[in-house]
Design a protein around this motif. Structure first.
Motif, PDB file in Angstrom:
ATOM      1  N   SER A  23     -24.080 -32.396  40.368  1.00  0.00           N
ATOM      2  CA  SER A  23     -23.265 -33.011  39.320  1.00  0.00           C
ATOM      3  C   SER A  23     -22.115 -33.796  39.930  1.00  0.00           C
ATOM      4  N   GLU A  25     -18.313 -35.580  38.892  1.00  0.00           N
ATOM      5  CA  GLU A  25     -17.256 -35.691  37.891  1.00  0.00           C
ATOM      6  C   GLU A  25     -16.927 -37.134  37.517  1.00  0.00           C
ATOM      7  N   ARG A  49     -17.751 -36.452  32.789  1.00  0.00           N
ATOM      8  CA  ARG A  49     -17.165 -35.505  33.727  1.00  0.00           C
ATOM      9  C   ARG A  49     -18.035 -34.252  33.869  1.00  0.00           C
ATOM     10  N   ARG A  51     -19.616 -31.140  35.369  1.00  0.00           N
ATOM     11  CA  ARG A  51     -19.065 -30.155  36.310  1.00  0.00           C
ATOM     12  C   ARG A  51     -20.066 -29.026  36.549  1.00  0.00           C
ATOM     13  N   HIS A  52     -19.840 -27.864  35.981  1.00  0.00           N
ATOM     14  CA  HIS A  52     -20.733 -26.745  36.265  1.00  0.00           C
ATOM     15  C   HIS A  52     -22.151 -27.051  35.786  1.00  0.00           C
ATOM     16  N   CYS A  66     -19.815 -30.670  30.509  1.00  0.00           N
ATOM     17  CA  CYS A  66     -19.104 -31.934  30.648  1.00  0.00           C
ATOM     18  C   CYS A  66     -17.711 -31.792  30.036  1.00  0.00           C
ATOM     19  N   THR A  67     -16.710 -31.752  30.894  1.00  0.00           N
ATOM     20  CA  THR A  67     -15.347 -31.441  30.463  1.00  0.00           C
ATOM     21  C   THR A  67     -14.773 -32.482  29.514  1.00  0.00           C
ATOM     22  N   GLU A  93     -15.265 -26.076  31.498  1.00  0.00           N
ATOM     23  CA  GLU A  93     -15.499 -26.328  32.922  1.00  0.00           C
ATOM     24  C   GLU A  93     -16.642 -25.476  33.447  1.00  0.00           C
ATOM     25  N   GLY A 285     -16.103 -31.992  47.571  1.00  0.00           N
ATOM     26  CA  GLY A 285     -15.536 -32.765  46.477  1.00  0.00           C
ATOM     27  C   GLY A 285     -14.722 -33.977  46.865  1.00  0.00           C
ATOM     28  N   TYR A 311     -19.468 -31.797  42.158  1.00  0.00           N
ATOM     29  CA  TYR A 311     -18.894 -30.522  41.712  1.00  0.00           C
ATOM     30  C   TYR A 311     -19.835 -29.332  41.919  1.00  0.00           C
TER      31      TYR A 311
END
Length: 317
Positions: A23, A25, A49, A51-52, A66-67, A93, A285, A311
């Protein structure tokens, strides 16, 4: 980054069992890497964005938090296409899934809450107030307990999933981030980013059993910022990304000793093992790449450029 091309997608489906999904960000995408050749073979566009990222039960779909979109994107691995978007609340997150895949447990940073979300309908089943800036999320193997880290409070919150009640708060190091549970279920390992350490919690009574402190020659203690952690299936070894120290640590679980350090990219973040546990994949990152580490040789094999601010990673084999 662009959406997956037809040619690239043909490669993906032909070699589905050997793909790492990373992924990003800043690119709103997943980068796909061939696990044999270690070459990038395409991208899949996703929400904002990303992330996890986690494989869903059954192994046929991938879920991405997606934050900036406040949602999860569910991607079908056979087609490489998004099949569903699930609201996750504000600023999601990290998340984990119940063993049956029916419930999503997510940390909502701005709200200081853990949310229980129905994976089928997207309905919020309940919210649990926790410490400020919740981060890591981990469900016990039997699905009865949920662990949430609070970065500001330096706590691990132990939540009964049936009642949604916090049954214990465990004090750990400063700014706890991610967690791993030993395969026998007896210990919870928690990384603390601002303490250069990992705390080991006994899951029977949730007391602190031990603390491992990380050191890297030539690095200041404040630059040793552990975050990502994973373990081998036999529970004998753990691997910890040491953040700004640009190394990954190999840890002997029974003795609590660091047995090796490998230099990787900048800000070693999340980590994952491939199926036969011969290679460790480290997300960097700040250098926008992934370093593949030979576990037996305790050495880096290759660093692969990926999207901006990578990420998380999931390996499908």
């Amino acid at each position: 980054m662009v959406a997956l091309t037809v040619a690239a997608f043909t490669l993906v489906t032909a070699a589905q069992a050997g793909t790492a999904y990373v992924s990003s960000e800043k690119d709103d995408a997943l980068t796909l890497i061939d696990t044999e050749t270690l070459a990038v073979k395409g991208t899949i566009a996703t929400c904002k964005r990303a992330r996890h990222v986690q494989l869903m039960p059954g192994g046929k779909q991938l879920m991405v938090a997606c934050t900036d979109s406040n949602e999860a994107d569910v991607i079908d691995l056979a087609t490489g296409k998004s099949v569903k978007r699930i609201p996750l609340g504000d600023e999601p997150e990290a998340f984990d899934l119940s063993p049956d895949g029916k419930t999503i447990y997510v940390s909502n940073e701005d709200e200081g809450e853990a949310s229980f979300i129905d994976a089928a309908t997207g309905k919020v089943l309940k919210t649990v107030k926790v410490g400020e800036e919740p981060e890591g999320v981990k469900v016990s193997a039997d699905g009865k307990l949920l662990y949430i880290t609070s970065e500001v409070a330096s706590l691990v919150h132990v939540i009964d999933t049936a009642t949604g009640k916090v049954v214990k708060n465990v004090k750990v190091g400063k700014r706890p981030r991610r967690m791993a549970i030993t395969p026998d279920g007896k210990e919870l390992w928690v990384t603390s980013e601002l303490d250069a350490s990992a705390t080991i919690i006994d899951t029977a009574d949730h007391s602190v059993k031990d603390t491992i402190e990380f050191t890297v020659k030539g690095a200041r203690s404040e630059d040793i910022t552990p975050v990502g952690i994973t373990m081998t299936r036999d529970g004998k070894r753990a691997f910890v990304g040491l953040g700004k120290a640009n190394h990954v640590a190999f840890v002997d679980v029974p003795s609590r000793k660091v047995t090796g350090l490998v230099l990787v990219g900048q800000r070693a973040w999340n980590v994952a093992l491939n199926k036969d546990e011969s290679r460790l994949w480290v997300i960097n990152g700040l250098s926008d790449d992934v370093t593949v580490v030979d576990v037996a040789g305790v050495k880096a094999v290759k660093s692969i450029p990926v999207g901006r601010v990578p990420y998380g990673v999931v390996i499908v084999e």
